[in-house]
Motif scaffolding. Structure first.
Motif, PDB file in Angstrom:
ATOM      1  N   GLY A 186     -35.140 -20.163 101.094  1.00  0.00           N
ATOM      2  CA  GLY A 186     -35.298 -20.870 102.390  1.00  0.00           C
ATOM      3  C   GLY A 186     -35.966 -22.241 101.936  1.00  0.00           C
ATOM      4  O   GLY A 186     -36.794 -22.770 102.448  1.00  0.00           O
ATOM      5  N   GLU A 187     -35.552 -22.728 100.502  1.00  0.00           N
ATOM      6  CA  GLU A 187     -36.117 -23.955  99.947  1.00  0.00           C
ATOM      7  C   GLU A 187     -37.560 -23.857  99.844  1.00  0.00           C
ATOM      8  O   GLU A 187     -38.268 -23.023  99.266  1.00  0.00           O
ATOM      9  N   ASP A 188     -38.329 -24.609 100.812  1.00  0.00           N
ATOM     10  CA  ASP A 188     -39.938 -24.755 100.603  1.00  0.00           C
ATOM     11  C   ASP A 188     -40.628 -23.765 101.706  1.00  0.00           C
ATOM     12  O   ASP A 188     -41.626 -24.354 102.013  1.00  0.00           O
ATOM     13  N   VAL A 231     -43.264 -30.245  94.768  1.00  0.00           N
ATOM     14  CA  VAL A 231     -42.825 -31.630  94.691  1.00  0.00           C
ATOM     15  C   VAL A 231     -43.334 -32.393  93.400  1.00  0.00           C
ATOM     16  O   VAL A 231     -42.540 -33.027  92.724  1.00  0.00           O
ATOM     17  N   ARG A 232     -44.589 -32.099  92.952  1.00  0.00           N
ATOM     18  CA  ARG A 232     -45.068 -32.789  91.764  1.00  0.00           C
ATOM     19  C   ARG A 232     -44.100 -32.202  90.562  1.00  0.00           C
ATOM     20  O   ARG A 232     -43.847 -32.865  89.471  1.00  0.00           O
ATOM     21  N   VAL A 285     -37.695 -38.012  94.070  1.00  0.00           N
ATOM     22  CA  VAL A 285     -36.892 -37.379  94.669  1.00  0.00           C
ATOM     23  C   VAL A 285     -36.183 -38.104  95.692  1.00  0.00           C
ATOM     24  O   VAL A 285     -34.887 -38.078  96.131  1.00  0.00           O
ATOM     25  N   GLY A 286     -37.018 -39.211  96.153  1.00  0.00           N
ATOM     26  CA  GLY A 286     -36.115 -40.172  97.149  1.00  0.00           C
ATOM     27  C   GLY A 286     -35.266 -39.508  98.266  1.00  0.00           C
ATOM     28  O   GLY A 286     -35.753 -38.624  99.253  1.00  0.00           O
ATOM     29  N   ALA A 287     -34.251 -40.006  98.494  1.00  0.00           N
ATOM     30  CA  ALA A 287     -33.336 -39.654  99.755  1.00  0.00           C
ATOM     31  C   ALA A 287     -33.140 -38.156  99.988  1.00  0.00           C
ATOM     32  O   ALA A 287     -32.530 -37.549 100.879  1.00  0.00           O
ATOM     33  N   ASP A 288     -33.215 -37.458  98.754  1.00  0.00           N
ATOM     34  CA  ASP A 288     -32.832 -36.001  98.912  1.00  0.00           C
ATOM     35  C   ASP A 288     -34.280 -35.125  99.222  1.00  0.00           C
ATOM     36  O   ASP A 288     -34.110 -33.846  99.379  1.00  0.00           O
ATOM     37  N   PHE A 289     -35.255 -35.845  99.582  1.00  0.00           N
ATOM     38  CA  PHE A 289     -36.277 -34.994 100.020  1.00  0.00           C
ATOM     39  C   PHE A 289     -36.129 -34.274 101.010  1.00  0.00           C
ATOM     40  O   PHE A 289     -36.618 -33.001 101.093  1.00  0.00           O
ATOM     41  N   PRO A 290     -35.376 -34.692 102.324  1.00  0.00           N
ATOM     42  CA  PRO A 290     -35.424 -33.821 103.503  1.00  0.00           C
ATOM     43  C   PRO A 290     -34.405 -32.519 103.043  1.00  0.00           C
ATOM     44  O   PRO A 290     -34.724 -31.564 103.567  1.00  0.00           O
ATOM     45  N   ALA A 344     -40.547 -31.941 107.788  1.00  0.00           N
ATOM     46  CA  ALA A 344     -40.920 -31.668 109.122  1.00  0.00           C
ATOM     47  C   ALA A 344     -42.206 -32.011 109.230  1.00  0.00           C
ATOM     48  O   ALA A 344     -42.762 -32.341 110.159  1.00  0.00           O
ATOM     49  N   LEU A 345     -43.288 -31.362 108.424  1.00  0.00           N
ATOM     50  CA  LEU A 345     -44.780 -31.417 108.700  1.00  0.00           C
ATOM     51  C   LEU A 345     -45.072 -33.065 108.463  1.00  0.00           C
ATOM     52  O   LEU A 345     -45.888 -33.447 109.340  1.00  0.00           O
TER      53      LEU A 345
END
Length: 522
Positions: free
Chosen positions: A133-135, A256-257, A303-308, A316-317
């Motif tokens: 589920g990704e993150d 993320v890091r 990460v940029g635009a791929d973050f979501p 969402a947080l």
């Protein structure tokens, strides 16, 4: 299940329905009771820290990796206090644990060719973090296992149940006192498994659920168990710094890091190595905040635009607080995240008290030592929960000397952990500690040893006072260097009472004032 339904007597009782608890219940073949503080499916608010895990589960399943390499990274992060035998055993079980969860319905994230997508986190030498589920790995795993528990008829689920204390007979477990929906019930059993999680909820800044106040540790030490490595608290360096102080903070995963995000201040200047061990990164962030800076995690370039897509839950947080990580750096601060200490257990999860086991964050197995390697906690919960479940299969449930089941009666109000106590812990037992601060904190909890929260706070601060060195998750600015040899700490109830009494007796007008390290950044 409600308090009016008769509870089975004489079965193993598992207290806590996070990953360690449900794995114990699913791994034994005998009937058992699984008690949880809310509903089994509770996700918001979360009743177990397992549901909040973002990064994933560490396992040596990638090309070029091996359990031996995973063990080496674990030992290095543990700063000399790991049990090498437990490290070797648990890391060796990593690939099988991934497969075991898949067999129980967990859908791991995979590439188009079917291979696992593996992330990189701090202090790991290889990409070995399996996620689902990704993150939202923890929530994804728990949904699958909760569904399996619901399908398993031999598991009696008791919801809205809070364990109050253990009942002993001749020094061995004979039952457990439960508050079930406001009714107090004594459930006879000669086997109790504490999967009650950690104690991070006793800090003002925490990523833990509110129920993570160490109640299981308090019950165990009152019953005669020994607590180990209580001073070692891991502070996650990148909790989302938004919302009111004293609330649970949302975690910005280390993954993320791992994908290249950097830590910067209000001027955009980097000030530390982002993929160093969590304790060193947390101290760097804390010191920068003490110097008056605001700290951000900047993923715009990496990460940029791929973050979501890559981190949908974190997106969402952030969005809930008006932050867009695609175009904005995310404000962060350290928060209490994981407790390396707990109830000392052997390789099957047994404590020093006959009939009492502990699994997951409530246990001190020797895997984490002074500093948990990222994403090893889910692995420990799966592996040790499985081992303890198998241990229960061969257990003879002795009914001799058992106390009789008590009639349900109105329970006393649940004790509250006052916000002032959480501020005591954050101020005096937080990221950076001193002898003066620890003594002050102990004096402020000295009259609360009769409560679960006060007892656990005292154990953490007393162990930290006794360890006159800095190692892993324990940093003393007045003793900044590590000793030549790390020695695991042990505290029983007698040592705790004696040590606290000594601190109280030694207190006086000559007590040193608090140093600047005790200031709390806003």
């Amino acid at each position: 299940m409600t308090g009016q339904v008769p509870l089975p007597v004489g079965q193993p009782v598992i207290i806590g329905a996070g990953l360690a608890g449900v794995m114990t219940a699913l791994s034994t073949t005998r009937p058992c009771v699984l008690a949880c503080t809310g509903t089994l499916e509770a996700m918001q608010p979360p009743s177990a820290a397992s549901m909040l895990a973002q990064g994933g589960m560490a396992a040596a399943v990638g090309a070029g990796d091996s359990p031996a390499l995973h063990a080496a990274d674990t030992l290095a992060a543990g700063a000399g206090l790991c049990d090498p035998r437990m490290v070797a055993r648990i890391t060796a079980e990593g690939p099988a644990a991934v497969a075991r969860l898949a067999g129980l319905g967990v859908a791991w994230d995979r590439h188009a060719d079917g291979t696992l997508q593996l992330g990189l986190e701090a202090a790991h030498g290889h990409r070995r973090i399996a996620h689902a589920g990704e993150d939202a790995t923890g929530a994804t795993i728990m949904r699958a296992l909760v569904a399996r528990v619901r399908q398993t008829g031999r598991i009696t689920v008791v919801e809205h149940a809070r364990a109050r204390d253990l009942v002993l007979h001749d020094g061995a477990v004979a039952g457990v006192e439960l508050d079930i929906g406001g009714q107090e019930v004594m459930l006879p059993t000669t086997a109790v498994i504490l999967a009650t999680g950690g104690m991070g909820g006793l800090f003002a800044d925490t990523t833990n659920p509110p129920a993570a106040t160490g109640s299981g540790l308090a019950m165990a030490v009152r019953a005669g168990a020994v607590l180990g490595n209580m001073e070692f608290v891991q502070f996650h360096p990148t909790a989302l710094s938004a919302g009111a102080r004293g609330q649970r903070l949302s975690l910005i995963s280390e993954a993320v890091r791992g994908e290249g995000a950097v830590l910067v201040d209000e001027a955009g200047a980097r000030f530390t190595s982002e993929l160093a061990t969590r304790d060193s990164v947390s101290r760097a962030v804390w010191r920068h905040m003490l110097a008056g800076h605001t700290v951000y995690l900047d993923a715009r370039a990496s990460v940029g635009a791929d973050f979501p897509n890559r981190f949908p839950a974190i997106s969402a947080l952030c969005a809930a607080h008006g932050i867009n990580p695609v175009t904005q750096p995310v404000p962060v601060r350290p928060a209490a995240h994981y407790h390396m200490g707990g109830i000392m257990v052997d390789q099957q999860g047994r404590s020093d008290v006959p009939g009492l086991w502990a699994v997951g964050e409530a246990a001190c197995t020797g895997l984490h030592g002074a500093n948990r390697l990222a994403s090893n906690s889910l692995l420990e919960a799966v592996v040790c929960g499985t081992w303890t479940g198998h241990e229960l299969d061969g257990l003879t449930m002795n009914s001799a000397g058992q106390v009789q089941a008590g009639a349900a009666r109105q329970a006393a109000p649940a004790p509250q952990s006052p916000l002032s106590l959480r501020h005591v812990m954050s101020r005096h037992a937080g990221v950076i500690r001193t002898e003066a601060g620890l003594r002050t904190g102990l004096l402020q909890v000295a009259d609360r040893l009769h409560t679960d929260a006060g007892l656990v706070c005292a154990a953490v601060m007393l162990a930290a006072l006794h360890r006159r060195e800095s190692r892993g998750g324990h940093f003393r600015s007045d003793c900044p260097d590590a000793d030549t040899a790390g020695i695991p700490s042990r505290l029983g109830l007698a040592e705790l009472r004696t040590g606290l009494a000594r601190v109280v007796a030694q207190a006086g007008p000559s007590m040193a004032p608090l140093s600047m390290n005790e200031r709390m950044p806003s």
